[in-house]
Design an enzyme around this catalytic site. Sequence first.
Site, PDB file in Angstrom:
ATOM      1  N   ASP A  33       0.394  84.612  83.088  1.00 20.53           N
ATOM      2  CA  ASP A  33       1.700  84.718  82.440  1.00 20.53           C
ATOM      3  C   ASP A  33       2.740  85.161  83.485  1.00 20.53           C
ATOM      4  O   ASP A  33       2.489  86.061  84.274  1.00 20.53           O
ATOM      5  CB  ASP A  33       1.635  85.736  81.291  1.00 20.53           C
ATOM      6  CG  ASP A  33       2.819  85.603  80.350  1.00 20.53           C
ATOM      7  OD1 ASP A  33       2.607  85.221  79.192  1.00 20.53           O
ATOM      8  OD2 ASP A  33       3.961  85.867  80.784  1.00 20.53           O
ATOM      9  N   ILE A  34       3.888  84.506  83.469  1.00 24.24           N
ATOM     10  CA  ILE A  34       4.929  84.783  84.476  1.00 24.24           C
ATOM     11  C   ILE A  34       5.645  86.112  84.204  1.00 24.24           C
ATOM     12  O   ILE A  34       6.212  86.705  85.119  1.00 24.24           O
ATOM     13  CB  ILE A  34       5.918  83.579  84.502  1.00 24.24           C
ATOM     14  CG1 ILE A  34       6.593  83.427  85.861  1.00 24.24           C
ATOM     15  CG2 ILE A  34       6.946  83.663  83.398  1.00 24.24           C
ATOM     16  CD1 ILE A  34       7.329  82.095  86.025  1.00 24.24           C
ATOM     17  N   GLN A  96       6.950  83.669  68.683  1.00 25.37           N
ATOM     18  CA  GLN A  96       6.562  82.622  69.636  1.00 25.37           C
ATOM     19  C   GLN A  96       7.807  82.094  70.349  1.00 25.37           C
ATOM     20  O   GLN A  96       8.796  81.735  69.709  1.00 25.37           O
ATOM     21  CB  GLN A  96       5.855  81.471  68.904  1.00 25.37           C
ATOM     22  CG  GLN A  96       5.386  80.359  69.836  1.00 25.37           C
ATOM     23  CD  GLN A  96       4.640  79.242  69.096  1.00 25.37           C
ATOM     24  OE1 GLN A  96       4.522  79.247  67.866  1.00 25.37           O
ATOM     25  NE2 GLN A  96       4.135  78.280  69.855  1.00 25.37           N
ATOM     26  N   HIS A 102      -0.756  78.629  72.401  1.00 26.21           N
ATOM     27  CA  HIS A 102      -1.399  79.342  73.512  1.00 26.21           C
ATOM     28  C   HIS A 102      -1.973  80.662  73.026  1.00 26.21           C
ATOM     29  O   HIS A 102      -1.483  81.262  72.074  1.00 26.21           O
ATOM     30  CB  HIS A 102      -0.421  79.591  74.661  1.00 26.21           C
ATOM     31  CG  HIS A 102       0.888  80.175  74.225  1.00 26.21           C
ATOM     32  ND1 HIS A 102       1.897  79.404  73.702  1.00 26.21           N
ATOM     33  CD2 HIS A 102       1.340  81.455  74.216  1.00 26.21           C
ATOM     34  CE1 HIS A 102       2.922  80.185  73.390  1.00 26.21           C
ATOM     35  NE2 HIS A 102       2.600  81.432  73.673  1.00 26.21           N
ATOM     36  N   PHE A 103      -3.004  81.099  73.739  1.00 24.34           N
ATOM     37  CA  PHE A 103      -3.627  82.399  73.485  1.00 24.34           C
ATOM     38  C   PHE A 103      -3.284  83.321  74.654  1.00 24.34           C
ATOM     39  O   PHE A 103      -3.445  82.943  75.815  1.00 24.34           O
ATOM     40  CB  PHE A 103      -5.152  82.256  73.382  1.00 24.34           C
ATOM     41  CG  PHE A 103      -5.592  81.508  72.158  1.00 24.34           C
ATOM     42  CD1 PHE A 103      -5.894  82.186  70.983  1.00 24.34           C
ATOM     43  CD2 PHE A 103      -5.686  80.122  72.177  1.00 24.34           C
ATOM     44  CE1 PHE A 103      -6.288  81.489  69.840  1.00 24.34           C
ATOM     45  CE2 PHE A 103      -6.080  79.422  71.042  1.00 24.34           C
ATOM     46  CZ  PHE A 103      -6.380  80.110  69.869  1.00 24.34           C
ATOM     47  N   HIS A 104      -2.831  84.534  74.313  1.00 23.17           N
ATOM     48  CA  HIS A 104      -2.580  85.557  75.333  1.00 23.17           C
ATOM     49  C   HIS A 104      -3.850  86.386  75.503  1.00 23.17           C
ATOM     50  O   HIS A 104      -4.456  86.802  74.508  1.00 23.17           O
ATOM     51  CB  HIS A 104      -1.489  86.522  74.865  1.00 23.17           C
ATOM     52  CG  HIS A 104      -0.138  85.912  74.691  1.00 23.17           C
ATOM     53  ND1 HIS A 104       0.846  85.994  75.639  1.00 23.17           N
ATOM     54  CD2 HIS A 104       0.417  85.231  73.663  1.00 23.17           C
ATOM     55  CE1 HIS A 104       1.952  85.398  75.198  1.00 23.17           C
ATOM     56  NE2 HIS A 104       1.710  84.925  74.003  1.00 23.17           N
TER      57      HIS A 104
END
Length: 137
Positions: A33-34, A96, A102-104
Amino acid sequence: MAYDEQNIFARIIRGELPAIKLYEDDQVLAFMDIMPQADGHALVIPKTPAVTLLDLPPEAAAYTIQVVQKVAQAIEKALDAKGIVLMQLSGEAAGQTVPHVHFHLIPSSIHQLGRHAAQMGDQEKIKTLAEKIKAEL
Ligand code: 5GP
């Protein structure tokens, strides 16, 4: 909601935008993740175009979860994580911000999470964490 082929994650899947990748096969991509909410915050996405988990065909969801588990195990080993928050936001109303499911995977505690998608991380530090995680995959 119609799927937007120009969303950031669709562009990352197509290789049009860079990402610090952890794992990739023909169905799934895992990357850092950025704007991490904790060190080691990673994302796992199916390549199937779907906005939320509710739109994703069950077979793609099942395979994506297998990769989520694999990446979570690597994060646990690489970073000696005592716990991993698995987060999946379905819909803008849930918070979101990127309209591709997506899954974190966030090695942290729900009680200590930093703010969501709020601040750019140190990309060199993120690369170093990614190398550690990849070494365990
Ligand atoms: P959501 O809010 O949709 O559940 O999460 C989207 C996540 O994607 C956020 O945690 C945010 O930091 C991350 N993100 C947004 N843009 C980019 C990007 O261009 N590259 C990467 N690697 N992550 C991004």
